[in-house]
Design an enzyme around this catalytic site. Structure first.
Site, PDB file in Angstrom:
ATOM      1  N   LYS A  22       0.861  -1.188   0.000  1.00 19.89           N
ATOM      2  CA  LYS A  22       0.000   0.000   0.000  1.00 19.89           C
ATOM      3  C   LYS A  22       0.893   1.233   0.000  1.00 19.89           C
ATOM      4  O   LYS A  22       1.790   1.354   0.829  1.00 19.89           O
ATOM      5  CB  LYS A  22      -0.901   0.007   1.239  1.00 19.89           C
ATOM      6  CG  LYS A  22      -1.672   1.313   1.457  1.00 19.89           C
ATOM      7  CD  LYS A  22      -2.185   1.432   2.874  1.00 19.89           C
ATOM      8  CE  LYS A  22      -1.085   1.611   3.880  1.00 19.89           C
ATOM      9  NZ  LYS A  22      -0.452   2.968   3.859  1.00 19.89           N
ATOM     10  N   ASP A 139      -5.466   0.727   8.685  1.00 21.86           N
ATOM     11  CA  ASP A 139      -5.232   0.544   7.254  1.00 21.86           C
ATOM     12  C   ASP A 139      -5.917  -0.694   6.685  1.00 21.86           C
ATOM     13  O   ASP A 139      -5.909  -0.893   5.463  1.00 21.86           O
ATOM     14  CB  ASP A 139      -3.727   0.449   6.964  1.00 21.86           C
ATOM     15  CG  ASP A 139      -3.041   1.805   6.970  1.00 21.86           C
ATOM     16  OD1 ASP A 139      -3.739   2.830   6.821  1.00 21.86           O
ATOM     17  OD2 ASP A 139      -1.804   1.839   7.103  1.00 21.86           O
TER      18      ASP A 139
END
Length: 287
Positions: A22, A139
């Site tokens: 990410k 996240d």
């Protein structure tokens, strides 16, 4: 490395999943709640490199790890992969993690692994994905999406982002851990402007990089103060004549450089690897 095809085969054969890196193209810290959580406004994309997970649904619950970045990865209940299994109430299922991403690096490796573990266990159990993935980490919800997203609030407000071209990039990590709490503590100003309400569309990586240059990662200055080697990483990336933008991802220490073409990113990665064989360097495409 390309993501393997995910899906359950007939019977109880193993199920494979891919956990991409990410990347925070932007990370604006816009405030702090009374409970201490920071408010963010971030443009998040995902790489075509990452970790691989394989779930054996019929084996005893557990976790094994291999791969070039396996050293130091815990295999006990503190690992987010096993926390994901517990979150779903799984009582069986062994996961093997092939670890390629550096840990504690600002690229969501643990969160992406947890999100993939949730998908695999949910599929094996015939259940829908939970809507409270944030209980595993801020996240995890965006990693469950795995595509270009505007993430705001404390990570719970997710808006799909269209009009973003594939972005050839190089990821670089110097092998230095930068503890996220220390970076946030070093943030001098915690109420900063968000991104524009409406994000523009982009025809090319160059267009996108020009706009990104007008935005920020507010965690970069305190991370650079905590780990000065990040200065060197960013300077090395930006020093490539084809680099469009060099920036840190998340709370560091991984940095990225954007390029117009995959060939340029590949060439830059080879140069960086030669100059710094002790750094983790990976060409990729961000989407």
């Amino acid at each position: 490395m390309s993501p393997p095809t995910e899906g359950r085969a007939p019977g109880s054969r193993p199920i494979a999943g891919f956990a991409p890196a990410k990347i925070n193209l932007t990370l604006h810290v816009t405030g702090q709640r009374g409970d201490g959580y920071h408010l963010l406004d971030s443009l998040v994309v995902f790489a075509d490199i990452g970790d691989r997970l394989v779930l054996d649904p019929d084996a005893a619950l557990g976790l094994t790890v291999s791969g070039p970045r396996a050293a130091g990865v815990p295999t006990g209940p503190e690992n987010l992969i096993l926390k994901a299994a517990a979150h779903l109430g799984a009582v069986r299922g062994a996961i093997h993690l092939e670890k390629h991403l550096p840990a504690a690096a600002g690229i969501g490796g643990g969160s992406s692994d947890a999100a993939t573990a949730l998908r695999l266990h949910a599929q094996a159990m015939g259940r829908a994905l939970p809507d409270d993935g944030a209980a595993l980490g801020a996240d995890v919800p965006v990693c469950l999406r795995g595509k270009a997203t505007r993430m705001s609030g404390i990570g719970e407000a997710l808006t799909p982002v269209a009009g973003l071209p594939p972005l050839p990039a190089v990821l670089v990590n110097p092998g230095v851990d930068v503890p996220t709490p220390a970076v946030f503590r070093g943030l001098r100003q915690k109420e900063n402007p968000p991104m524009p309400a409406d994000l523009p569309g982009f025809a090319t990586p160059t267009d996108c990089a020009r706009w990104l240059a007008t935005q920020r990662n507010d965690l970069e200055p305190p991370a650079r103060a905590a780990a000065p080697v990040i200065d060197s990483v960013l300077a090395e990336i930006a020093g490539d004549p084809d680099c469009l933008l060099a920036r840190m991802s998340g709370s560091g220490a991984t940095c990225f450089g954007l390029f117009e073409t995959p060939a340029q990113a590949q060439a830059a990665a080879e140069t960086l690897s030669t100059r710094h064989p002790d750094w983790w360097v990976a060409p990729t495409v961000l989407r």
